[in-house]
Design a protein around this motif. Structure first.
Motif, PDB file in Angstrom:
ATOM      1  N   GLY A  25      27.679 -18.523  68.806  1.00  0.00           N
ATOM      2  CA  GLY A  25      28.731 -17.895  69.600  1.00  0.00           C
ATOM      3  C   GLY A  25      29.059 -16.494  69.124  1.00  0.00           C
ATOM      4  O   GLY A  25      29.251 -15.574  69.938  1.00  0.00           O
ATOM      5  N   LEU A  26      29.126 -16.322  67.807  1.00  0.00           N
ATOM      6  CA  LEU A  26      29.444 -15.002  67.252  1.00  0.00           C
ATOM      7  C   LEU A  26      28.382 -13.964  67.584  1.00  0.00           C
ATOM      8  O   LEU A  26      28.694 -12.809  67.853  1.00  0.00           O
ATOM      9  N   PHE A  27      27.104 -14.372  67.535  1.00  0.00           N
ATOM     10  CA  PHE A  27      26.015 -13.411  67.691  1.00  0.00           C
ATOM     11  C   PHE A  27      25.409 -13.361  69.090  1.00  0.00           C
ATOM     12  O   PHE A  27      24.823 -12.367  69.478  1.00  0.00           O
ATOM     13  N   GLU A  28      25.556 -14.465  69.857  1.00  0.00           N
ATOM     14  CA  GLU A  28      24.926 -14.506  71.183  1.00  0.00           C
ATOM     15  C   GLU A  28      25.906 -14.781  72.327  1.00  0.00           C
ATOM     16  O   GLU A  28      25.541 -14.688  73.489  1.00  0.00           O
ATOM     17  N   GLY A  29      27.145 -15.170  71.985  1.00  0.00           N
ATOM     18  CA  GLY A  29      28.168 -15.343  73.008  1.00  0.00           C
ATOM     19  C   GLY A  29      28.133 -16.660  73.772  1.00  0.00           C
ATOM     20  O   GLY A  29      28.797 -16.794  74.793  1.00  0.00           O
ATOM     21  N   HIS A  30      27.387 -17.635  73.280  1.00  0.00           N
ATOM     22  CA  HIS A  30      27.334 -18.945  73.949  1.00  0.00           C
ATOM     23  C   HIS A  30      27.155 -20.037  72.889  1.00  0.00           C
ATOM     24  O   HIS A  30      26.744 -19.739  71.758  1.00  0.00           O
ATOM     25  N   PRO A  31      27.425 -21.314  73.256  1.00  0.00           N
ATOM     26  CA  PRO A  31      27.240 -22.403  72.293  1.00  0.00           C
ATOM     27  C   PRO A  31      25.760 -22.599  71.957  1.00  0.00           C
ATOM     28  O   PRO A  31      24.881 -22.192  72.721  1.00  0.00           O
ATOM     29  N   LEU A  32      25.512 -23.238  70.839  1.00  0.00           N
ATOM     30  CA  LEU A  32      24.159 -23.619  70.455  1.00  0.00           C
ATOM     31  C   LEU A  32      23.584 -24.540  71.528  1.00  0.00           C
ATOM     32  O   LEU A  32      24.255 -25.461  71.992  1.00  0.00           O
TER      33      LEU A  32
END
Length: 190
Positions: A25-32
């Protein structure tokens, strides 16, 4: 719907997944993005979870589901992301906080409706330290996880504060009030 206790390895996988989902979320803006079929059957079972984030012992986010809607491993990944970035009570988690948060996961049993004729009858049925409660009357609704007993140790306090959380007065009573209970298997990092 499984309510089997998880072993230590399964708990570690869920905690790792929750942290990885927040990092994503921090680096890509979505859940794993997890593929449930890649995990053990216990982690593929439909289970309801809550993910709670604490920072220096204080609540930093808590999101979950009361009903099982998806595989356990996916529910944890989604709820961890939501607790970090979508809990309306807090600003979205930032990168500098990532190493300061402690992740706590609660895997819920299916809710069981309680039948009662009065507030005293309801209070007698509540099991301190064991039960999480869902309280509902019309569109007023709230829940407390079993871990809330640590802050509100008496039945009366627990119920009164749950009414307030649901948007009702602490002394509220109605014949249309509905209460269900559930238990939670809870574990955290560290």
């Amino acid at each position: 719907m499984s309510s089997t206790k998880l072993n230590e390895q399964q708990r570690l996988v869920l905690l790792h997944t929750a942290r990885a989902s927040i990092r994503t979320g921090l680096f890509e803006g979505h859940p794993l993005d997890v593929e449930p079929a890649d995990f053990e059957p216990e982690l593929q079972a439909q289970r309801a979870t809550f993910v709670t984030l604490n920072k220096h012992g204080e609540l930093r986010g808590c999101i979950g589901h009361l009903e099982a809607i998806q595989p356990l491993i996916k529910d944890v990944a989604d709820n961890a992301f939501s607790a970090a970035f979508q809990d309306q009570r807090f600003p979205p988690l930032n990168k500098s906080e990532f190493d300061q948060i402690e992740i706590h996961i609660s895997v819920l049993s299916p809710p069981e409706p309680l039948s009662f004729v009065s507030e005293q009858d309801l209070l007698q049925q509540i099991r301190p330290g064991i039960d999480g409660l869902i309280l509902q009357d019309g569109y007023y609704r709230g829940t407390f996880l079993p871990s809330v007993w640590e802050q509100l140790p008496t039945r009366e306090e627990f119920l009164a504060h749950l009414k307030i959380k649901a948007g009702l007065p602490a002394n509220y009573w109605s014949d249309s009030l509905q209460v269900s209970r559930y238990t939670a298997e809870s574990f955290s990092e560290g």
